[in-house]
Design a protein around this motif. Structure first.
Motif, PDB file in Angstrom:
ATOM      1  N   ALA A 114       0.828  -1.212   0.000  1.00  0.00           N
ATOM      2  CA  ALA A 114       0.000   0.000   0.000  1.00  0.00           C
ATOM      3  C   ALA A 114       0.857   1.256   0.000  1.00  0.00           C
ATOM      4  O   ALA A 114       0.479   2.282  -0.588  1.00  0.00           O
ATOM      5  N   GLY A 115       2.013   1.182   0.629  1.00  0.00           N
ATOM      6  CA  GLY A 115       2.925   2.317   0.601  1.00  0.00           C
ATOM      7  C   GLY A 115       3.537   2.554  -0.763  1.00  0.00           C
ATOM      8  O   GLY A 115       3.903   3.685  -1.107  1.00  0.00           O
ATOM      9  N   ARG A 116       3.644   1.483  -1.558  1.00  0.00           N
ATOM     10  CA  ARG A 116       4.227   1.610  -2.906  1.00  0.00           C
ATOM     11  C   ARG A 116       3.200   2.049  -3.941  1.00  0.00           C
ATOM     12  O   ARG A 116       3.571   2.493  -5.035  1.00  0.00           O
ATOM     13  N   TRP A 117       1.919   1.873  -3.637  1.00  0.00           N
ATOM     14  CA  TRP A 117       0.864   2.174  -4.602  1.00  0.00           C
ATOM     15  C   TRP A 117      -0.140   3.152  -3.963  1.00  0.00           C
ATOM     16  O   TRP A 117      -1.242   2.763  -3.573  1.00  0.00           O
ATOM     17  N   PRO A 118       0.211   4.427  -3.870  1.00  0.00           N
ATOM     18  CA  PRO A 118      -0.671   5.387  -3.186  1.00  0.00           C
ATOM     19  C   PRO A 118      -1.985   5.650  -3.900  1.00  0.00           C
ATOM     20  O   PRO A 118      -2.903   6.210  -3.299  1.00  0.00           O
ATOM     21  N   SER A 119      -2.093   5.241  -5.173  1.00  0.00           N
ATOM     22  CA  SER A 119      -3.340   5.447  -5.914  1.00  0.00           C
ATOM     23  C   SER A 119      -4.181   4.182  -5.982  1.00  0.00           C
ATOM     24  O   SER A 119      -5.115   4.097  -6.790  1.00  0.00           O
ATOM     25  N   ALA A 120      -3.887   3.215  -5.131  1.00  0.00           N
ATOM     26  CA  ALA A 120      -4.624   1.946  -5.142  1.00  0.00           C
ATOM     27  C   ALA A 120      -5.625   1.890  -3.996  1.00  0.00           C
ATOM     28  O   ALA A 120      -5.358   2.364  -2.892  1.00  0.00           O
ATOM     29  N   ALA A 121      -6.774   1.297  -4.298  1.00  0.00           N
ATOM     30  CA  ALA A 121      -7.850   1.166  -3.317  1.00  0.00           C
ATOM     31  C   ALA A 121      -7.857  -0.189  -2.642  1.00  0.00           C
ATOM     32  O   ALA A 121      -8.255  -0.313  -1.482  1.00  0.00           O
ATOM     33  N   SER A 122      -7.456  -1.233  -3.374  1.00  0.00           N
ATOM     34  CA  SER A 122      -7.526  -2.587  -2.829  1.00  0.00           C
ATOM     35  C   SER A 122      -6.259  -3.348  -3.143  1.00  0.00           C
ATOM     36  O   SER A 122      -5.615  -3.130  -4.179  1.00  0.00           O
ATOM     37  N   PHE A 123      -5.931  -4.261  -2.243  1.00  0.00           N
ATOM     38  CA  PHE A 123      -4.720  -5.077  -2.357  1.00  0.00           C
ATOM     39  C   PHE A 123      -5.100  -6.508  -1.996  1.00  0.00           C
ATOM     40  O   PHE A 123      -5.708  -6.753  -0.951  1.00  0.00           O
ATOM     41  N   GLY A 124      -4.738  -7.451  -2.868  1.00  0.00           N
ATOM     42  CA  GLY A 124      -5.092  -8.835  -2.629  1.00  0.00           C
ATOM     43  C   GLY A 124      -3.880  -9.737  -2.641  1.00  0.00           C
ATOM     44  O   GLY A 124      -2.977  -9.567  -3.462  1.00  0.00           O
ATOM     45  N   PRO A 125      -3.831 -10.730  -1.744  1.00  0.00           N
ATOM     46  CA  PRO A 125      -2.695 -11.641  -1.682  1.00  0.00           C
ATOM     47  C   PRO A 125      -2.807 -12.765  -2.700  1.00  0.00           C
ATOM     48  O   PRO A 125      -3.833 -12.928  -3.367  1.00  0.00           O
ATOM     49  N   LEU A 181     -10.041  -8.123  -7.690  1.00  0.00           N
ATOM     50  CA  LEU A 181      -9.397  -9.078  -6.792  1.00  0.00           C
ATOM     51  C   LEU A 181     -10.459  -9.841  -6.002  1.00  0.00           C
ATOM     52  O   LEU A 181     -11.515  -9.292  -5.670  1.00  0.00           O
ATOM     53  N   SER A 182     -10.167 -11.075  -5.692  1.00  0.00           N
ATOM     54  CA  SER A 182     -11.114 -11.883  -4.927  1.00  0.00           C
ATOM     55  C   SER A 182     -11.439 -11.224  -3.593  1.00  0.00           C
ATOM     56  O   SER A 182     -10.545 -10.824  -2.832  1.00  0.00           O
ATOM     57  N   GLY A 183     -12.741 -11.142  -3.285  1.00  0.00           N
ATOM     58  CA  GLY A 183     -13.184 -10.560  -2.030  1.00  0.00           C
ATOM     59  C   GLY A 183     -12.959 -11.446  -0.830  1.00  0.00           C
ATOM     60  O   GLY A 183     -13.276 -11.042   0.294  1.00  0.00           O
ATOM     61  N   SER A 184     -12.389 -12.641  -1.038  1.00  0.00           N
ATOM     62  CA  SER A 184     -12.146 -13.526   0.103  1.00  0.00           C
ATOM     63  C   SER A 184     -11.066 -12.991   1.018  1.00  0.00           C
ATOM     64  O   SER A 184     -10.993 -13.361   2.193  1.00  0.00           O
ATOM     65  N   CYS A 185     -10.208 -12.085   0.509  1.00  0.00           N
ATOM     66  CA  CYS A 185      -9.178 -11.465   1.346  1.00  0.00           C
ATOM     67  C   CYS A 185      -8.688 -10.188   0.671  1.00  0.00           C
ATOM     68  O   CYS A 185      -8.056 -10.256  -0.383  1.00  0.00           O
ATOM     69  N   LEU A 186      -8.979  -9.057   1.285  1.00  0.00           N
ATOM     70  CA  LEU A 186      -8.610  -7.769   0.710  1.00  0.00           C
ATOM     71  C   LEU A 186      -8.146  -6.814   1.794  1.00  0.00           C
ATOM     72  O   LEU A 186      -8.754  -6.741   2.871  1.00  0.00           O
ATOM     73  N   LEU A 187      -7.094  -6.071   1.501  1.00  0.00           N
ATOM     74  CA  LEU A 187      -6.772  -4.870   2.256  1.00  0.00           C
ATOM     75  C   LEU A 187      -7.399  -3.712   1.499  1.00  0.00           C
ATOM     76  O   LEU A 187      -7.145  -3.548   0.298  1.00  0.00           O
ATOM     77  N   LEU A 188      -8.220  -2.921   2.174  1.00  0.00           N
ATOM     78  CA  LEU A 188      -8.942  -1.834   1.519  1.00  0.00           C
ATOM     79  C   LEU A 188      -8.525  -0.481   2.084  1.00  0.00           C
ATOM     80  O   LEU A 188      -8.369  -0.320   3.292  1.00  0.00           O
ATOM     81  N   ARG A 189      -8.346   0.476   1.185  1.00  0.00           N
ATOM     82  CA  ARG A 189      -8.063   1.844   1.595  1.00  0.00           C
ATOM     83  C   ARG A 189      -9.389   2.496   1.982  1.00  0.00           C
ATOM     84  O   ARG A 189     -10.319   2.584   1.170  1.00  0.00           O
ATOM     85  N   SER A 190      -9.467   2.974   3.200  1.00  0.00           N
ATOM     86  CA  SER A 190     -10.732   3.469   3.741  1.00  0.00           C
ATOM     87  C   SER A 190     -11.314   4.606   2.918  1.00  0.00           C
ATOM     88  O   SER A 190     -12.526   4.652   2.662  1.00  0.00           O
ATOM     89  N   ALA A 191     -10.468   5.536   2.491  1.00  0.00           N
ATOM     90  CA  ALA A 191     -10.961   6.686   1.734  1.00  0.00           C
ATOM     91  C   ALA A 191     -11.592   6.254   0.416  1.00  0.00           C
ATOM     92  O   ALA A 191     -12.627   6.803   0.000  1.00  0.00           O
ATOM     93  N   ALA A 192     -10.996   5.272  -0.241  1.00  0.00           N
ATOM     94  CA  ALA A 192     -11.542   4.786  -1.512  1.00  0.00           C
ATOM     95  C   ALA A 192     -12.856   4.048  -1.295  1.00  0.00           C
ATOM     96  O   ALA A 192     -13.809   4.199  -2.067  1.00  0.00           O
ATOM     97  N   PHE A 193     -12.908   3.221  -0.239  1.00  0.00           N
ATOM     98  CA  PHE A 193     -14.134   2.478   0.069  1.00  0.00           C
ATOM     99  C   PHE A 193     -15.281   3.446   0.335  1.00  0.00           C
ATOM    100  O   PHE A 193     -16.406   3.237  -0.129  1.00  0.00           O
ATOM    101  N   ALA A 194     -14.989   4.522   1.068  1.00  0.00           N
ATOM    102  CA  ALA A 194     -16.016   5.522   1.337  1.00  0.00           C
ATOM    103  C   ALA A 194     -16.436   6.245   0.059  1.00  0.00           C
ATOM    104  O   ALA A 194     -17.628   6.526  -0.145  1.00  0.00           O
ATOM    105  N   GLU A 195     -15.475   6.530  -0.817  1.00  0.00           N
ATOM    106  CA  GLU A 195     -15.775   7.271  -2.037  1.00  0.00           C
ATOM    107  C   GLU A 195     -16.774   6.531  -2.925  1.00  0.00           C
ATOM    108  O   GLU A 195     -17.636   7.156  -3.547  1.00  0.00           O
ATOM    109  N   VAL A 196     -16.660   5.198  -2.990  1.00  0.00           N
ATOM    110  CA  VAL A 196     -17.566   4.426  -3.848  1.00  0.00           C
ATOM    111  C   VAL A 196     -18.751   3.859  -3.072  1.00  0.00           C
ATOM    112  O   VAL A 196     -19.511   3.053  -3.594  1.00  0.00           O
ATOM    113  N   SER A 197     -18.900   4.279  -1.807  1.00  0.00           N
ATOM    114  CA  SER A 197     -20.019   3.851  -0.950  1.00  0.00           C
ATOM    115  C   SER A 197     -20.017   2.359  -0.655  1.00  0.00           C
ATOM    116  O   SER A 197     -21.071   1.736  -0.502  1.00  0.00           O
TER     117      SER A 197
END
Length: 302
Positions: A114-125, A181-197
């Motif tokens: 997440a630190g390397r991709w400041p314009s990303a909303a979600s990160f999946g393993p 990315l599969s919703g079974s495991c996601l790191l989500l950026r709070s601001a982005a999640f709020a932006e898309v409701s």
């Protein structure tokens, strides 16, 4: 918008629906996934097996939020996020199924990405199936041709090129931007999640992660696959109870997704084609699933 400090509390949101022993493995392995203090919010959709209640007794970092019935996956996540005010009080939070087992440092590796991709909303393993194979969890968005051929031909020709392209089966695991990315495991950026409701609550189950990834992209955010982080996903602990019903639900959600992307009046023939093709496919796979269930039941009675 950067990586949270080590001292920052991290919230992990999971939806429980009689998760059985999976939940204990989920919670026990979480200690290996991050050095940060973690609070687990269990959005319970009507469990009857007592597993969430036992978890609260065994793990002091868990909180049980009763949904009052089975709201579906996305709706339960949204409610838990809102109740704890995660989009206003945190930079990131985790969403994960309770049948996930966490690999060593998996959450910390997602946070580093997440630190390397400041314009990303979600990160999946990288997600491993129980047999150790890699599940194709990072995919393109389903275009008419690529997604349509995957849906229609995939069940009878597993190795077809459209399915391989859509699922990125032949791509070497690498950190990269993907369609969803599969919703079974996601790191989500709070601001982005709020932006898309958050999750679209019309999706009771299936396709809510495809839709979320697409809406992130349309809002200018990225979805990043981080294969350095690994988790094991048991899969299907709840959907496997009635596979025929869930296969039908999958096709309903798929139609909702596609119809949303082609909403104009002149798209009506395309929507009719989607509905007809998906309806036919649903009847075919549901009948097949029920035949397999009957055979398995007959075999077990011998």
């Amino acid at each position: 918008m950067g990586r949270p400090r080590v001292s920052d509390e991290l919230y992990v949101v999971t939806v429980t629906y009689s998760p059985g022993p999976h939940l204990d493995r989920f919670l026990a392995s979480l200690a290996h996934a991050t050095e940060r203090p973690v609070t687990v919010l269990m959005a319970d959709n009507g469990s009857t097996d007592g597993a969430p209640e036992e978890a609260v007794e065994r793990y002091p970092n868990t909180r049980l939020l009763r949904m009052g019935g089975n709201l579906g996956y996305g709706s339960a996540i949204n409610r838990a996020v809102a109740e704890y005010g995660l989009t206003s009080s945190t930079d990131f939070f985790i969403v994960a199924n309770p049948d996930v087992q966490w690999g060593p440092d998996s959450i910390d590796l997602l946070l580093e990405a997440a630190g390397r991709w400041p314009s990303a909303a979600s990160f999946g393993p990288l997600i491993l199936d129980p047999d150790g194979s890699i599940y194709p969890s990072a995919r393109h968005q389903p275009s008419i041709i690529r997604g349509g051929m995957h849906a229609v031909i995939g069940p009878v020709w597993k190795s077809n090129p459209w399915t391989a392209a859509y699922r990125q089966d032949r791509a070497t695991p690498s950190e990269r931007a993907v369609g969803w990315l599969s919703g079974s495991c996601l790191l989500l950026r709070s601001a982005a999640f709020a932006e898309v409701s958050g999750f679209d609550e019309r999706y009771f189950m299936y396709m809510e992660d495809v839709d979320l990834g697409d809406r992130f992209g349309r809002a200018g955010w990225q979805n990043i696959y981080v294969p350095a982080a690994e988790v094991l996903h048991a899969k299907g602990h709840s959907t496997g109870r009635d596979p025929a019903r869930n296969l039908a639900a999958h096709h309903v959600s798929t139609y909702t997704f596609l119809a949303d992307r082609y909403p104009k009046w002149w798209h009506a023939p395309l929507r009719w084609a989607f509905r007809g093709a998906l309806g036919a496919r649903a009847r075919l796979v549901v009948r097949s699933s029920r035949r397999q269930a009957r055979r398995a039941q007959a075999k077990g009675q011998r």
